[in-house]
Design an enzyme around this catalytic site. Structure first.
Site, PDB file in Angstrom:
ATOM      1  CB  SER A 179      -0.912   0.005   1.231  1.00 22.21           C
ATOM      2  OG  SER A 179      -0.129  -0.060   2.412  1.00 22.21           O
ATOM      3  CG  LEU A 181      -0.109   2.870   4.038  1.00 23.30           C
ATOM      4  CD1 LEU A 181      -1.413   2.183   4.442  1.00 23.30           C
ATOM      5  CD2 LEU A 181      -0.139   4.331   4.454  1.00 23.30           C
ATOM      6  CG  ASP A 228       9.354   3.219   5.297  1.00 17.14           C
ATOM      7  OD1 ASP A 228       8.955   4.395   5.288  1.00 17.14           O
ATOM      8  OD2 ASP A 228       9.442   2.519   4.275  1.00 17.14           O
TER       9      ASP A 228
END
Length: 464
Positions: A179, A181, A228
């Site tokens: 995604s 994300l 991340d």
């Protein structure tokens, strides 16, 4: 589409039951890693160059229920004597003790391997910075089990003693794999935390940031930065995480004071929208990302050589703004765009921190949208569906700002939206994107096409 508590008690119970059944153990023995996804409001595509970034986790992500593979139960007959009871482990028990066994809620099959077999580093084509994958090798490179092997590789290669595997079941929030994300970083961190817990290893969040970098950079051959994993491991509920990726220094910016932020007597709050595009592609298999990282380094090399710093590492964070301004005419249009994005994005991060601290959500949102525009025009990432989705979000009621989540080649867009208009904005985006991309939109369940989220906590393990 509305926000919700994550993970729910029913989710945790279901996962514990699954792993208890896999391992033949009790539910009480099962531990669960909760590893949230992250959004990056500002600081896109500059972490790999040592830039400054901002991020926060959301109340969705990866859940990994696990149990250590075995205990040192000694095997022997009743007549074999005490000595044999202590020293006669069967081969089967020993293999079980060292074994990693994994199943997934998203993917078919079962992954099994032994932790005493050193996980070999994935081979890369150094010429173009991309994983060397062709045909069946492409499937292997993007296989969901690669991150578990990579976690073992990272721990082994940094001298951690692993003497116990895990039996586990991993699942991501519905529809949000690939995604943009940070699902890959969340998966890697989940495996790291599980293996460390099973082996009683005491590892700090900053050490795990490095270990996850090893998984993605060294094992998988993806040239990303540390945004991340830093967000996932360092964030706190409601806070904006700020990090200088060159110095690794970070701080948590507490939630803005919105007590005075009223419009016509209605208090402004915020929610996070996740708008899915329907495009899926594993980042480690995408040529666009590593290509742009290489272009940033090439621009840095030209600028550093122009000012006589021939032996300095070619990262744009090593090039002062004044040097860039003095010598940017030496860059071709492509490299000039990459550099312009880096320097302008760094500036937006600093401006955004001030706006967030003061509770100026409108100003913060405008910076997010400008970041999205620079990602398209200067960094040249994104594809038609993602760009259309970004444009739709900008027109949605109550949206402060929007941008791609991730590299913009697949996945979703994110938006910061006035909490009072979140449902209206979600309905608007769902309708408009269906009109623009009917085929892609048809691949997404309407209930999960546009999700309303809240901020989340950092990665953690739930026991008992």
């Amino acid at each position: 589409m509305d926000g919700f508590a994550w993970p729910s008690e029913s989710e945790l119970h279901s996962l514990r039951q699954t792993v208890a059944g896999m391992a033949g153990r009790t539910i009480e023995e099962v531990r669960v890693v909760v590893c949230p996804y992250r959004i990056c409001p500002l600081g896109a595509h500059i972490d790999h160059q040592g830039g400054s970034v901002s991020a926060m986790t959301i109340n969705m992500g990866i859940l990994l229920a696990f149990i250590p593979s075995g205990t040192l139960q000694l095997v022997g007959s009743t007549y074999s004597g005490i000595r044999c009871q202590f020293f006669c482990l069967t081969a089967r028990a020993e293999i079980t003790y060292l074994k990693v066994t994994l199943r997934s809620g998203q993917f078919k099959g079962e992954v099994t391997f032994r932790i005493d077999q050193f996980q070999k580093q994935k081979q890369s084509e150094k010429a173009n910075g991309m994983p060397n994958v062709k045909g069946s090798q492409l499937e292997e490179e993007c296989n969901w089990g690669a991150y578990a092997r990579g976690a073992v590789y990272a721990l082994q290669s940094r001298g951690c003693n692993l003497n116990q595997g895990i039996t586990g079941f991993i699942r991501g929030s519905e529809g949000l794999d690939s995604s943009g994300l940070s699902s890959s970083a969340a998966v890697g961190i989940a495996y790291l935390l599980a293996l460390e817990s099973a082996n009683n290893l005491s590892v700090s969040p900053t050490e795990n940031i490095e270990y996850d970098r090893v998984i993605e950079n060294e094992y998988l051959g993806l040239n990303n930065g540390i945004l991340d994993q830093s967000a996932i491991l360092l964030s706190s509920y409601g806070c904006l995480t700020f990090m200088n990726c060159k110095t690794k220094e970070y701080k948590l910016i507490h939630p803005p004071d919105l007590s005075k932020n009223h419009v016509n007597g209605v208090r402004k709050s915020y929610k996070i929208l996740l708008a899915r595009s329907g495009l899926k592609l594993a980042l480690a298999c995408d040529k666009g990302y590593n290509c742009r990282v290489a272009e940033c380094k090439k621009a840095a090399r030209i600028l550093l050589d122009a000012c006589g710093k021939h032996h300095v590492e070619p990262l744009l964070s090593n090039v002062e703004q004044e040097v860039y301004e003095a010598h940017k005419d030496k860059l071709d249009p492509v490299l000039a765009g990459r550099a312009e994005h880096y320097y302008s994005e760094n500036m937006r991060v600093m401006q955004g921190l001030e706006a967030w601290t003061l509770g100026r959500l409108d100003e913060f949102g405008k910076l997010i949208s400008a970041s999205g525009r620079s990602s398209i025009e200067n960094y040249e990432c994104g594809c038609e569906p993602l760009i259309q989705l970004y444009e739709v979000l900008l027109k949605a009621p109550g949206v402060f700002g929007a941008r791609f989540s991730g590299a913009g080649f697949r996945g979703c867009c994110i938006a910061l939206v006035d909490g009072n208009y979140a449902k209206d904005a979600a309905s608007f985006v769902l309708k408009e994107y269906r009109r623009l991309q009917p085929e892609l939109a048809s691949k997404i369940e309407p209930e999960t096409a546009v999700l309303i989220c809240d901020s989340g906590h950092c990665a953690r393990i739930i026991t008992g």
